[in-house]
Design an enzyme around this catalytic site. Structure first.
Site, PDB file in Angstrom:
ATOM      1  N   ILE A 199     -63.150  32.658 -43.437  1.00 22.97           N
ATOM      2  CA  ILE A 199     -64.473  32.026 -43.363  1.00 22.97           C
ATOM      3  C   ILE A 199     -64.358  30.531 -43.553  1.00 22.97           C
ATOM      4  O   ILE A 199     -65.003  29.746 -42.837  1.00 22.97           O
ATOM      5  CB  ILE A 199     -65.420  32.665 -44.391  1.00 22.97           C
ATOM      6  CG1 ILE A 199     -65.693  34.129 -44.016  1.00 22.97           C
ATOM      7  CG2 ILE A 199     -66.733  31.888 -44.478  1.00 22.97           C
ATOM      8  CD1 ILE A 199     -66.437  34.924 -45.070  1.00 22.97           C
TER       9      ILE A 199
ATOM     10  N   ILE B  26     -72.137  30.229 -49.831  1.00 24.60           N
ATOM     11  CA  ILE B  26     -72.310  31.401 -48.968  1.00 24.60           C
ATOM     12  C   ILE B  26     -71.346  32.504 -49.389  1.00 24.60           C
ATOM     13  O   ILE B  26     -71.155  33.469 -48.641  1.00 24.60           O
ATOM     14  CB  ILE B  26     -72.111  31.032 -47.474  1.00 24.60           C
ATOM     15  CG1 ILE B  26     -70.833  30.196 -47.250  1.00 24.60           C
ATOM     16  CG2 ILE B  26     -73.318  30.253 -46.966  1.00 24.60           C
ATOM     17  CD1 ILE B  26     -69.565  30.950 -47.192  1.00 24.60           C
ATOM     18  N   ALA B  27     -70.776  32.389 -50.593  1.00 27.92           N
ATOM     19  CA  ALA B  27     -69.742  33.320 -51.042  1.00 27.92           C
ATOM     20  C   ALA B  27     -70.356  34.411 -51.924  1.00 27.92           C
ATOM     21  O   ALA B  27     -70.866  35.414 -51.417  1.00 27.92           O
ATOM     22  CB  ALA B  27     -68.640  32.559 -51.765  1.00 27.92           C
ATOM     23  N   ARG B  28     -70.307  34.225 -53.227  1.00 25.23           N
ATOM     24  CA  ARG B  28     -70.943  35.129 -54.183  1.00 25.23           C
ATOM     25  C   ARG B  28     -71.699  34.284 -55.193  1.00 25.23           C
ATOM     26  O   ARG B  28     -71.281  33.196 -55.561  1.00 25.23           O
ATOM     27  CB  ARG B  28     -69.904  36.001 -54.896  1.00 25.23           C
ATOM     28  CG  ARG B  28     -69.401  37.162 -54.038  1.00 25.23           C
ATOM     29  CD  ARG B  28     -70.500  38.191 -53.802  1.00 25.23           C
ATOM     30  NE  ARG B  28     -70.030  39.329 -53.018  1.00 25.23           N
ATOM     31  CZ  ARG B  28     -70.210  39.452 -51.701  1.00 25.23           C
ATOM     32  NH1 ARG B  28     -70.828  38.477 -51.027  1.00 25.23           N
ATOM     33  NH2 ARG B  28     -69.789  40.525 -51.062  1.00 25.23           N
TER      34      ARG B  28
ATOM     35  N   ARG C 132     -55.938  28.360 -53.323  1.00 27.48           N
ATOM     36  CA  ARG C 132     -55.007  28.693 -54.412  1.00 27.48           C
ATOM     37  C   ARG C 132     -53.556  28.708 -53.958  1.00 27.48           C
ATOM     38  O   ARG C 132     -52.651  28.618 -54.791  1.00 27.48           O
ATOM     39  CB  ARG C 132     -55.375  30.052 -55.020  1.00 27.48           C
ATOM     40  CG  ARG C 132     -55.259  31.235 -54.071  1.00 27.48           C
ATOM     41  CD  ARG C 132     -55.708  32.507 -54.744  1.00 27.48           C
ATOM     42  NE  ARG C 132     -55.662  33.641 -53.829  1.00 27.48           N
ATOM     43  CZ  ARG C 132     -56.045  34.878 -54.154  1.00 27.48           C
ATOM     44  NH1 ARG C 132     -56.504  35.113 -55.378  1.00 27.48           N
ATOM     45  NH2 ARG C 132     -55.974  35.849 -53.266  1.00 27.48           N
ATOM     46  N   SER C 133     -53.316  28.825 -52.661  1.00 26.55           N
ATOM     47  CA  SER C 133     -51.955  28.758 -52.131  1.00 26.55           C
ATOM     48  C   SER C 133     -51.927  27.754 -50.987  1.00 26.55           C
ATOM     49  O   SER C 133     -52.969  27.432 -50.401  1.00 26.55           O
ATOM     50  CB  SER C 133     -51.495  30.132 -51.643  1.00 26.55           C
ATOM     51  OG  SER C 133     -52.386  30.630 -50.659  1.00 26.55           O
TER      52      SER C 133
ATOM     53  N   HIS D  80     -79.842  36.006 -48.687  1.00 29.16           N
ATOM     54  CA  HIS D  80     -78.550  36.623 -48.370  1.00 29.16           C
ATOM     55  C   HIS D  80     -78.501  37.056 -46.895  1.00 29.16           C
ATOM     56  O   HIS D  80     -78.298  38.234 -46.564  1.00 29.16           O
ATOM     57  CB  HIS D  80     -78.285  37.820 -49.282  1.00 29.16           C
ATOM     58  CG  HIS D  80     -76.813  38.075 -49.482  1.00 29.16           C
ATOM     59  ND1 HIS D  80     -76.260  38.388 -50.692  1.00 29.16           N
ATOM     60  CD2 HIS D  80     -75.781  38.055 -48.607  1.00 29.16           C
ATOM     61  CE1 HIS D  80     -74.960  38.558 -50.571  1.00 29.16           C
ATOM     62  NE2 HIS D  80     -74.643  38.368 -49.298  1.00 29.16           N
TER      63      HIS D  80
ATOM     64  N   GLU E 109     -78.773  38.630 -58.094  1.00 33.02           N
ATOM     65  CA  GLU E 109     -79.608  39.076 -56.977  1.00 33.02           C
ATOM     66  C   GLU E 109     -80.267  40.419 -57.292  1.00 33.02           C
ATOM     67  O   GLU E 109     -79.634  41.278 -57.900  1.00 33.02           O
ATOM     68  CB  GLU E 109     -78.750  39.224 -55.715  1.00 33.02           C
ATOM     69  CG  GLU E 109     -78.209  37.914 -55.202  1.00 33.02           C
ATOM     70  CD  GLU E 109     -77.454  38.053 -53.879  1.00 33.02           C
ATOM     71  OE1 GLU E 109     -77.612  39.095 -53.207  1.00 33.02           O
ATOM     72  OE2 GLU E 109     -76.720  37.130 -53.535  1.00 33.02           O
TER      73      GLU E 109
END
Length: 319
Positions: A159, A237-239, A180-181, A286, A268
């Site tokens: 994404i 737009i993730a969590r 992270r990588s 959402h 939510e």
């Protein structure tokens, strides 16, 4: 005798027809997430479950059903922070998700929110609907011109890369990101920065695109927001729980940042009144994957994971 499958919320008709052609399907025709008691009963009563966002398969739920009849959770969605995968595995239950199917639609919503926040679109619509618009003038509702600005993407997975592609090729934006990588190929010219604070301070618009997990809960907190400029915008737009809502509200109320665009929320469907009353935040319910063809593709991917499991094959999208 066909396997008994629970689908926890109504899916597009094409998906239901595909599942019903193979399985004995029970459809839970309720738009709310399952309760803990429902989850325990389901683990004991069904051969497989197709869960949806918010069905809380916690370690406690699995522990309460030591010998489950269910041995596969074919999650509808790429995000699975509502399922304790380690506890499921320990209980002998495989878990899958639906990556790929959600990528473009979610990236589209990110760009929608970027534009709406930068150009104050939802604020302008509210003004018009309230009959408070008295005509055009040169200094009315001046926002941020998005073209050519810097977008900072937190999480350069599928994404994140799709957002970068749209921002760079569609708006000529410079792309910086945190991952992270190491990412050798972001798909567009982009700079991987060394810290969250560096991304937050560099970007005109920061987009959150990391998976939800205990490790990313409140990743965007008061300290992270303090690194942003007062002309910057935050998009999630993730969590929902990746962003500490109380800290974001403070940043928006104080003018520490210019605006925000949110498609997801910490609890939510509850959205704090303070967010709902702020003018400098765009709120969507959402909508990330809310297109019929996308939800159908997601559902078919989940059903194909069920097919594979009961055919004795490897799950295409096993977690």
């Amino acid at each position: 005798m066909s396997e008994k499958i629970l689908i926890t919320r109504r899916l597009p008709d094409t998906v239901l027809a595909a599942a019903e052609a193979r399985f004995d399907v029970v459809l839970r025709d309720n738009t709310q997430p399952m309760t803990e008691d429902e989850l325990k009963v389901a683990l004991a009563a069904y051969d497989g479950i197709l869960p949806t966002l918010g069905d809380p398969f916690t370690a406690e739920v699995f522990a309460a059903v030591p010998e489950p009849r269910c041995h596969v959770l074919a999650n509808f969605g790429v995000g699975y922070n509502h399922i304790n995968v380690s506890a499921a595995t320990a209980a002998g239950i495989l878990v899958s998700n639906t990556p790929g199917a959600v990528t473009d639609a979610t990236a589209d919503i990110a760009l929608t929110l970027m534009l709406m926040s930068a150009r104050r679109a939802s604020e302008g619509e509210r003004m018009l609907r309230a009959r408070n618009w008295h005509g055009w003038h040169p200094t009315q509702m001046l926002g941020l011109h998005m073209s050519g600005k810097v977008v900072g993407i937190v999480g350069m997975g599928r994404i994140g890369k799709a957002i970068a592609h749209r921002a760079h090729h569609g708006f000529g934006m410079e792309v910086v990101f945190l991952n992270r990588s190491p990412v050798e190929d972001a798909g567009v010219p982009a700079r991987q920065l060394n810290s969250l604070s560096e991304v937050m301070s560099t970007a005109d618009i920061v987009v959150i695109a990391v998976p939800g997990s205990p490790a990313t809960r409140y990743l965007i907190n008061a300290e992270a927001l303090s690194a942003m400029r007062e002309t910057s915008h935050l998009i999630n737009i993730a969590r929902g729980d990746i962003v500490e809502e109380a800290a974001l509200i403070d940043a928006l109320q104080s003018g520490q940042i210019a605006g925000a665009g949110l498609d997801v929320y910490e609890n939510e469907p509850e959205v704090p009144e303070a967010l709902r009353t702020l003018e400098n935040v765009t709120l969507l319910p959402h909508l990330g994957t809310a297109a019929l063809e996308v939800r159908t593709a997601m559902g078919m991917m989940a059903v194909e994971n069920l097919f594979a499991f009961f055919d004795g094959k490897a799950l295409p999208n096993k977690l």
